[in-house]
Design a protein around this motif. Structure first.
Motif, short mmCIF file in Angstrom:
data_model
loop_
_atom_site.label_atom_id
_atom_site.label_comp_id
_atom_site.label_asym_id
_atom_site.label_seq_id
_atom_site.Cartn_x
_atom_site.Cartn_y
_atom_site.Cartn_z
N ALA A 1 0.83 -1.15 -0.17
CA ALA A 1 0.06 -0.07 0.02
C ALA A 1 0.91 1.42 0.12
N GLY A 2 2.11 1.16 0.25
CA GLY A 2 2.96 2.37 -0.04
C GLY A 2 3.85 2.60 1.02
N ALA A 3 3.75 1.97 2.39
CA ALA A 3 4.71 2.16 3.47
C ALA A 3 6.03 1.64 3.17
N ARG A 4 7.19 2.37 3.62
CA ARG A 4 8.19 2.07 2.98
C ARG A 4 9.48 1.81 4.11
N GLY A 5 9.06 2.35 5.51
CA GLY A 5 10.04 1.87 6.54
C GLY A 5 9.17 1.37 7.92
N THR A 6 9.93 0.64 8.49
CA THR A 6 9.55 0.33 10.03
C THR A 6 10.66 0.64 10.87
N LEU A 7 9.97 1.01 11.90
CA LEU A 7 10.77 1.34 13.35
C LEU A 7 10.36 0.30 14.35
N LEU A 8 11.42 -0.65 14.66
CA LEU A 8 10.85 -1.69 15.64
C LEU A 8 12.37 -2.31 16.16
N ARG A 9 12.38 -1.62 17.54
CA ARG A 9 13.53 -1.93 18.25
C ARG A 9 13.66 -3.70 18.72
N PHE A 10 14.78 -4.22 18.82
CA PHE A 10 14.87 -5.62 19.16
C PHE A 10 14.88 -5.49 21.00
N GLU A 11 15.21 -4.02 21.35
CA GLU A 11 15.23 -3.74 23.04
C GLU A 11 16.51 -4.43 23.69
N THR A 12 16.74 -5.92 23.55
CA THR A 12 18.23 -6.24 24.17
C THR A 12 18.49 -7.35 23.39
N SER A 13 19.54 -7.53 23.30
CA SER A 13 20.21 -8.74 22.48
C SER A 13 20.37 -10.01 23.59
N ASN A 14 19.98 -9.53 24.67
CA ASN A 14 19.90 -10.72 25.91
C ASN A 14 18.78 -11.52 26.08
N SER A 15 18.88 -12.54 25.56
CA SER A 15 17.30 -13.06 25.49
C SER A 15 16.82 -13.40 26.91
#
Ligand code: 5AD
Ligand code: SF4
Length: 438
Positions: free
Chosen positions: A243-257
């Motif tokens: 539909a035309g969105a081209r970016g996302t902002l999604l943090r992984f918050e921490t690499s420590n599972s």
């Protein structure tokens, strides 16, 4: 680099084009617009966003040429200040030399830089990072806008003030009309070229409702849309892209599972990372990053966060300090000190020299001069909050957010004054000479 200086189209390839600004050539994506050779276009994040009539473009280019040179000189003067007067340890000097020679820093080098060793070394680290920013990206500073359209969230992250269990918070949702009105003002009156649409994970906005929002924006406004909606089905994100969105902002918050799974009940880091990679593979420009200063986090986790972000190779780094919210289980957690956050910015700049590093609002919230300090420590991008003032305070992720009560125009004026003082060229908003003094 994302100067929003009008670019002239030199030639066309299948989904790409070559454009030129003041003699600098660049390859861009052109899937949002149909272009002809000789057109003038605005480009953001390597993507053509809108065309500009030739006469208008030439006028803007004339203003830019002059202003741009002045700002560039100012930036150069600032980054050329040497740190000869700063007393540094042998080890630190050796690291500076390594960076100068563009040699890769080892993990133990990075940990040394992250671990506070006195003000002098911190100062030298920030200056070095600022110099690399200037060498790699010149003095452009993107300014994007964010609209927080819903503070409902079905998740219960232990750090976040809009978590589901925070029952005392007044919740709000913006209608399609309100969202479009906000974007109209931002794009047509204020000149924004990129907007982030952000919400909690709010199932009220079904796939079809989000599609409606994207289509309405695409139809009416020339702007690059970033989505920050949290975790959704990959199929939804595919449809949003179409539909035309081209970016996302999604943090992984921490690499420590272990920390991730403790702080985001019921969620798994692996799924989050898979989604981020899916988004990248779909063609989205990805902004991602992490929180700094989560309980039980060690410097080696912070370093892993930085290295993981680098591996994702995002369009933009978005990270910020944890700011404890009194109405959350982490209300009494330790506040991240500014120096630590600045060291993280600088280290990112050292290990990923061309990175776009956003001064997030949480970074700004650390102190009166935190925004300036962040720009002087290697950051090169700003975000302005476009959320209508009557609801903005309810997007209460953490307390006392910087700029929470400022009108958009006030935020812009303040940011421009700062950027001009630092010799940076604001490259997302339309440009003006206002506020530039010798
Ligand atoms: N302090 C700082 N940032 C926070 N976020 C959530 N809660 C806090 C807090 N207390 C950030 C998370 C999330 C983004 C939308 O807000 O990193 O991804
Ligand atoms: Fe919801 Fe995001 Fe806050 Fe978690 S961090 S509670 S997903 S808004």
């Amino acid at each position: 680099m994302c100067y929003v200086i009008p670019a002239k189209v030199l030639n066309l390839k299948e989904r790409h084009a070559t454009v030129e600004y003041f003699g600098e050539k660049r390859d861009i994506r052109r899937d949002l617009l149909s272009l002809d050779v000789g057109d003038y276009v605005y480009v953001q994040a390597g993507m053509a966003i809108s065309k500009i009539p030739a006469a208008q473009a030439q006028l803007i280019l004339r203003i830019w040429e002059d202003l741009f040179e002045k700002l560039k000189n100012r930036d150069r003067r600032i980054v050329d200040i040497s740190y000869a007067e700063i007393k540094l340890s042998k080890k630190f000097n050796a690291l500076l030399e390594k960076v100068d020679k563009k040699q890769e820093l080892s993990n133990s080098d990075c940990l040394y830089l992250l671990d506070g060793r006195g003000e002098d070394e911190a100062k030298a680290l920030y200056r070095l990072a600022n110099r690399i920013r200037s060498e790699e990206l010149k003095n452009s500073c993107c300014i994007h806008g964010i609209v927080e359209f819903s503070n409902y969230c079905l998740r219960n992250c232990l750090y976040c003030g809009i978590r589901r269990d925070n029952k005392d918070l007044k919740r709000y949702r913006l209608s399609l009309r309100q969202i479009c009105k906000t974007i109209d003002y931002a794009v047509n009156k204020l000149g924004f070229k990129v907007v982030v649409l952000q919400s909690g994970e709010d199932p009220f906005y079904t796939k079809s409702k989000i599609l409606e929002i994207i289509k309405c924006i695409r139809k009416n406004f020339s702007v690059l849309i970033f989505l920050s909606l949290g975790e959704r089905e990959s199929e939804d994100y595919e449809a949003f892209y179409d539909a035309g969105a081209r970016g996302t902002l999604l943090r992984f918050e921490t690499s420590n599972s272990r920390i991730y799974e403790k702080l985001r009940p019921g969620r798994r880091l692996k799924d989050r990372l898979n989604l981020i990679m899916d988004l990248k593979n779909m063609g989205y420009l990805v902004a991602t990053g992490f929180l700094i200063g989560l309980p039980e986090e060690e410097d080696k986790d912070i370093l892993n966060n930085i290295l993981l972000t680098k591996r994702i190779a995002p369009e933009m780094y978005s990270f910020g300090p944890l700011i404890p919210h009194p109405d959350t289980p982490l209300g009494t957690a330790e506040k991240t000190v500014q120096d630590k956050a600045l060291r993280v910015i600088s280290l990112v700049r050292l290990v990923d020299r061309k990175a776009n590093i956003l001064v997030t609002t949480a970074l700004e919230t650390l102190g009166e001069n935190a925004k300036e300090a962040s720009l002087n420590a290697g950051a090169n991008s700003l975000m302005i909050n476009l959320t209508p003032l009557n609801v903005r305070k309810f997007y209460d992720i953490y307390p006392q957010r910087a700029g929470n009560d400022l009108k958009i125009e006030e935020q812009i004026a303040k940011s421009l004054r700062l950027l001009y003082r630092l010799g940076r060229a604001p490259t997302d908003l339309g440009i003006s000479n206002e506020g530039f003094h010798k």
